[in-house]
Design a protein around this motif. Structure first.
Motif, mmCIF file in Angstrom:
data_model
loop_
_atom_site.group_PDB
_atom_site.id
_atom_site.type_symbol
_atom_site.label_atom_id
_atom_site.label_comp_id
_atom_site.label_asym_id
_atom_site.label_seq_id
_atom_site.Cartn_x
_atom_site.Cartn_y
_atom_site.Cartn_z
ATOM 1 N N GLY A 91 2.326 72.586 29.522
ATOM 2 C CA GLY A 91 2.733 72.916 28.246
ATOM 3 C C GLY A 91 1.714 73.292 27.241
ATOM 4 N N THR A 92 2.051 73.260 26.122
ATOM 5 C CA THR A 92 1.247 73.596 25.001
ATOM 6 C C THR A 92 0.881 72.311 24.108
ATOM 7 O OG1 THR A 92 3.142 74.255 23.653
ATOM 8 C CG2 THR A 92 2.043 76.046 24.717
ATOM 9 N N ALA A 93 -0.520 72.309 23.725
ATOM 10 C CA ALA A 93 -0.787 70.930 23.112
ATOM 11 C C ALA A 93 -1.499 71.450 21.782
ATOM 12 C CB ALA A 93 -1.564 70.332 24.063
ATOM 13 N N ARG A 94 -1.838 70.435 20.839
ATOM 14 C CA ARG A 94 -2.294 70.551 19.899
ATOM 15 C C ARG A 94 -3.080 69.074 19.452
ATOM 16 N NH1 ARG A 94 0.183 67.959 15.174
ATOM 17 N NH2 ARG A 94 1.836 66.835 15.949
ATOM 18 N N ALA A 95 -4.456 69.355 18.849
ATOM 19 C CA ALA A 95 -5.165 67.936 18.375
ATOM 20 C C ALA A 95 -4.711 67.395 17.065
ATOM 21 C CB ALA A 95 -6.625 68.387 18.414
ATOM 22 N N VAL A 96 -4.491 66.162 17.140
ATOM 23 C CA VAL A 96 -4.353 65.640 15.823
ATOM 24 C C VAL A 96 -5.463 64.700 15.377
ATOM 25 C CG1 VAL A 96 -2.607 64.029 14.680
ATOM 26 C CG2 VAL A 96 -1.850 65.664 16.190
ATOM 27 N N HIS A 97 -5.933 64.865 14.253
ATOM 28 C CA HIS A 97 -7.109 64.207 13.807
ATOM 29 C C HIS A 97 -6.820 63.180 12.734
ATOM 30 C CE1 HIS A 97 -8.828 68.058 15.361
ATOM 31 N NE2 HIS A 97 -9.600 67.128 15.875
ATOM 32 N N PRO A 98 -7.752 62.364 12.795
ATOM 33 C CA PRO A 98 -7.562 61.239 11.642
ATOM 34 C C PRO A 98 -7.431 61.885 10.198
ATOM 35 C CG PRO A 98 -8.995 60.256 12.998
ATOM 36 C CD PRO A 98 -8.787 61.818 13.473
ATOM 37 N N GLY A 99 -6.463 61.664 9.320
ATOM 38 C CA GLY A 99 -6.242 62.412 8.057
ATOM 39 C C GLY A 99 -5.212 63.302 8.228
ATOM 40 N N ASP A 100 -4.871 63.937 9.602
ATOM 41 C CA ASP A 100 -3.680 64.804 9.549
ATOM 42 C C ASP A 100 -2.133 64.103 9.020
ATOM 43 O OD1 ASP A 100 -5.590 66.917 10.423
ATOM 44 O OD2 ASP A 100 -4.896 66.785 12.445
ATOM 45 N N PRO A 101 -1.349 64.649 8.769
ATOM 46 C CA PRO A 101 0.017 64.309 8.395
ATOM 47 C C PRO A 101 0.588 63.478 9.275
ATOM 48 C CG PRO A 101 -0.329 66.570 7.702
ATOM 49 C CD PRO A 101 -1.409 66.268 8.629
ATOM 50 N N ASP A 102 0.583 63.647 10.621
ATOM 51 C CA ASP A 102 1.160 62.866 11.533
ATOM 52 C C ASP A 102 0.215 61.688 12.148
ATOM 53 O OD1 ASP A 102 0.206 65.082 12.691
ATOM 54 O OD2 ASP A 102 1.631 65.416 14.064
ATOM 55 N N TRP A 103 -0.964 61.642 11.701
ATOM 56 C CA TRP A 103 -1.888 60.932 12.357
ATOM 57 C C TRP A 103 -1.412 59.251 12.544
ATOM 58 C CZ3 TRP A 103 -5.927 60.705 15.671
ATOM 59 C CH2 TRP A 103 -6.609 59.236 15.759
ATOM 60 N N ASP A 104 -1.141 58.826 11.323
ATOM 61 C CA ASP A 104 -0.650 57.366 11.373
ATOM 62 C C ASP A 104 0.567 57.192 12.114
ATOM 63 O OD1 ASP A 104 -2.430 56.853 9.328
ATOM 64 O OD2 ASP A 104 -1.117 57.040 7.515
ATOM 65 N N ASP A 105 1.490 58.039 12.204
ATOM 66 C CA ASP A 105 2.620 57.798 13.184
ATOM 67 C C ASP A 105 2.247 57.993 14.668
ATOM 68 O OD1 ASP A 105 5.447 57.696 13.833
ATOM 69 O OD2 ASP A 105 5.348 59.807 14.599
ATOM 70 N N LEU A 106 1.289 58.725 14.963
ATOM 71 C CA LEU A 106 1.176 58.864 16.526
ATOM 72 C C LEU A 106 0.045 57.828 16.958
ATOM 73 C CD1 LEU A 106 0.882 62.632 16.920
ATOM 74 C CD2 LEU A 106 2.522 61.208 17.504
ATOM 75 N N SER A 107 -0.797 57.580 15.942
ATOM 76 C CA SER A 107 -1.926 56.350 16.222
ATOM 77 C C SER A 107 -1.325 55.112 16.408
ATOM 78 C CB SER A 107 -3.025 56.483 15.432
ATOM 79 O OG SER A 107 -2.639 56.106 13.962
ATOM 80 N N SER A 108 -0.151 54.915 15.841
ATOM 81 C CA SER A 108 0.313 53.412 15.746
ATOM 82 C C SER A 108 0.768 53.306 17.188
ATOM 83 C CB SER A 108 1.649 53.386 14.822
ATOM 84 O OG SER A 108 2.567 54.407 14.970
ATOM 85 N N GLN A 109 0.885 54.226 18.233
ATOM 86 C CA GLN A 109 1.621 54.157 19.586
ATOM 87 C C GLN A 109 0.464 53.488 20.341
ATOM 88 O OE1 GLN A 109 4.747 55.197 20.662
ATOM 89 N NE2 GLN A 109 5.287 55.934 18.315
ATOM 90 N N PHE A 110 -0.637 53.330 19.702
ATOM 91 C CA PHE A 110 -1.715 52.790 20.400
ATOM 92 C C PHE A 110 -2.638 51.743 19.731
ATOM 93 C CE2 PHE A 110 -1.607 57.302 21.354
ATOM 94 C CZ PHE A 110 -1.439 57.393 22.775
ATOM 95 N N SER A 111 -2.994 50.774 20.624
ATOM 96 C CA SER A 111 -3.944 49.839 19.872
ATOM 97 C C SER A 111 -4.995 50.249 19.297
ATOM 98 C CB SER A 111 -4.428 48.854 21.029
ATOM 99 O OG SER A 111 -3.365 48.178 21.782
ATOM 100 N N PRO A 112 -5.643 49.691 18.188
ATOM 101 C CA PRO A 112 -6.692 50.201 17.393
ATOM 102 C C PRO A 112 -8.107 50.349 18.257
ATOM 103 C CG PRO A 112 -5.447 48.796 16.025
ATOM 104 C CD PRO A 112 -4.963 48.847 17.431
ATOM 105 N N ASP A 113 -8.742 51.265 18.355
ATOM 106 C CA ASP A 113 -10.016 51.261 19.061
ATOM 107 C C ASP A 113 -11.066 51.895 18.557
ATOM 108 O OD1 ASP A 113 -12.048 52.008 21.064
ATOM 109 O OD2 ASP A 113 -10.819 51.728 22.623
ATOM 110 N N PRO A 114 -12.075 51.385 18.136
ATOM 111 C CA PRO A 114 -13.223 52.174 17.546
ATOM 112 C C PRO A 114 -13.660 53.398 17.846
ATOM 113 C CG PRO A 114 -14.005 50.451 18.114
ATOM 114 C CD PRO A 114 -12.729 50.203 18.665
ATOM 115 N N ALA A 115 -13.387 53.742 19.587
ATOM 116 C CA ALA A 115 -13.786 54.839 20.057
ATOM 117 C C ALA A 115 -12.925 55.919 19.760
ATOM 118 C CB ALA A 115 -14.013 54.499 21.428
#
Length: 183
Positions: A91-115
């Motif tokens: 498929g096609t993909a994109r990178a989502v970085h901290p601060g991007d509009p959908d970062w909070d929604d997508l990162s909430s799918q994972f446990s917090p990790d400093p790495a």
């Protein structure tokens, strides 16, 4: 014999959920092809045509740089035990970085990790399953702990400095989309 599907099916999801490692492949129009193994609890299937995976800080950032030039991505899973199967999601993909509009929604799918460095969001356009009978039978022992230990021992400023040094360009010199941050 391989079979193509327009989406991730229940049997595909069973393999994805079962195996502890997957592989990601990307390529810019020029330069090197990148193929990387990934593990830990870093991948989520959000629907029949969508996968996100958490990308950790590492020595390079080829995937992000390639996607800026050409958004194609292939993910692959192998059954190393049980019934043989190789599964690829194209498929096609994109990178989502901290601060991007959908970062909070997508990162909430994972446990917090400093790495955590970024999240890749793959729109699955085709799935292909093949027999995998030439893949050896192997046993999973455990996840490695070195990355978690390394990142936990670093301050946020040290992680930023490392990313600034190692992750702003690909090995071919392409930008990766990470912004240099002054600690």
């Amino acid at each position: 014999m391989s079979v193509q599907f327009p989406e991730i099916r229940k049997s595909h999801r069973a393999l994805i959920d079962r195996v502890p490692v997957f592989f990601v492949a990307t390529a810019a129009p020029d330069g090197r092809v990148n193929l990387s193994p990934k593990g830990r609890d870093s991948l989520k299937v959000l629907g029949p045509n969508r996968i996100i995976w958490l990308n950790y800080t590492g020595s390079g950032n080829e995937t992000a740089g390639h996607l800026l030039q050409h958004p194609r991505m292939t993910l692959m899973w192998c059954a190393f035990d049980g019934d043989p199967m190789i599964l690829r999601a194209f498929g096609t993909a994109r990178a989502v970085h901290p601060g991007d509009p959908d970062w909070d929604d997508l990162s909430s799918q994972f446990s917090p990790d400093p790495a955590t460095r970024q999240i890749f969001d793959l729109k699955v356009e085709m799935v292909r399953a093949s027999c995998g009978t030439a893949v050896p039978v192997m046993s999973y022992v455990e996840d490695r702990t070195e990355l978690a230990e390394w990142s936990a021992a670093k301050s946020p400023e040290e992680l930023i400095a490392y990313r600034n040094k190692k992750n702003l360009q690909t090995i071919d010199g392409f930008p990766t989309g990470l912004k240099q941050i002054v600690p």
